[in-house]
Design an enzyme around this catalytic site. Structure first.
Site: not given
Ligand code: 8YV
Length: 332
Positions: A247, A276, A294
């Site tokens: 993350r 994001e 991602h």
């Protein structure tokens, strides 16, 4: 025995488009509301969803915070998240409201480890830069001194977070001749340590100062937010690389961008970002970073397996049993 709090066919609201085979099965089993055009739900749409649903199936792109949960209807008893990380859900508020949370652990381990390994190779060996040279049309041919990167074999890999994914990365790394080092909240079982030939560092600071490549594989929790802080990033040696498939929030992204820009860190491979889908503009300008959207777990097989887990979690819950992938707040 049917869950007394749940109707026979629970209303399941799915926030994003899932693989067809999963959606079809969900439609057979539950009263299912899909999101066929895959547009992320607005705050108002999410609130409507939690007001109406018996079960919500969100993804990492839905922020299920206390503002959303405080609007949840009496019926909402289960949030069966499509994904492993649960940092987008306010677990404490869910608990106080008696809402069970499940996730999809295990099934994306190998895919995410593959992507981590791909970045571990791509950054020191300058894969993206090489590709850009070809596509720019400016490649003039081979030269003994062009596109020189750094050797992988014989280097030290420091894994931050030796859980399922960290261990899977370690197994791959051994095959590439990397020596495996790790830092974890708890030292792993001696058998696993022996199998991975991994060296435990109690001090993250010490480990960072001695590695050639650092891979972030821990979940994002309040305890790991900015674990790689500006201070810790300074401990990493200038020739070293960082890879993150976990993350974005685990690394202070601004500080990382500054360190990469100034050459204080050799390069980075990032599949995840702090805000994001926004990308720090500094990162976009740098040649020594590989940036991915991602996609660590983005395989067809993985997405179907994740969907299967979501279905099993909902079905067992609806049938009055404890779903297999319950998330216990203290695990995080
Ligand atoms: C998933 C992930 O694609 O599962 C996770 O925690 O980060 C991703 O690989 C995503 O979370 C789906 O919701």
């Amino acid at each position: 025995m049917a869950n007394p709090k749940m109707k026979r066919k629970p209303l399941v609201v799915v926030t994003r488009k899932l693989p067809d085979v999963i959606e079809t099965r969900m439609m057979e089993l539950f009263e299912t509301r899909l999101n066929l055009d895959d547009r992320p739900l607005s705050q108002a749409e999410l609130i409507r969803a939690v007001k109406e649903a018996d079960v919500l199936v969100p993804t990492v792109t839905d922020r299920i915070d206390s503002a959303i949960l405080s609007q949840a209807g009496e019926n909402l008893r289960l949030i069966a998240s499509f994904g492993t990380g649960v940092d987008h859900i306010d677990l404490a508020t869910a608990r106080t409201r008696g809402i069970t949370i499940t996730n999809t652990p295990g099934v994306l381990t190998e895919d995410t480890a593959d992507m981590t390994m791909a970045l571990i190779l791509a950054v020191p060996r300058r894969l993206s830069e090489g590709e850009r040279v070809i596509r720019s049309g400016n490649w003039t041919g081979w030269s003994p001194t062009s596109m020189l990167g750094n050797r992988i074999w014989g280097k030290r890999l420091g894994i931050v977070g030796m859980g399922r994914i960290g261990s899977a990365v370690a197994r791959r790394a051994r095959g590439f001749g990397l020596s495996v080092h790790y830092h974890n909240r708890r030292r792993v079982h001696p058998d696993l340590e022996a199998e991975l030939e991994a060296t435990y560092w109690d001090s993250l600071d010490q480990m960072l100062a001695h590695m050639d490549i650092v891979s972030v594989n821990c979940p994002h929790t309040p305890a790991t937010y900015h674990l790689l802080s500006a201070r810790r990033l300074k401990l990493i040696r200038p020739h070293s690389y960082i890879v993150n498939t976990s993350r974005g929030e685990v690394i202070d992204e601004n500080a990382l961008a500054r360190a990469l820009e100034s050459g204080a860190i050799g390069g980075a491979g990032l599949d995840v970002f702090e805000h994001e889908p926004a990308i720090n503009p500094k990162l976009l300008k740098l040649d020594n970073v590989v940036l991915l959207p991602h996609m660590g777990s983005a395989t067809i097989e993985g997405r179907v397996d994740m969907g299967e887990k979501v279905i099993v979690n909902i079905k067992t819950f609806a049938d009055g049993h404890a779903p297999p992938d319950r998330v216990i707040e203290t695990m995080y």
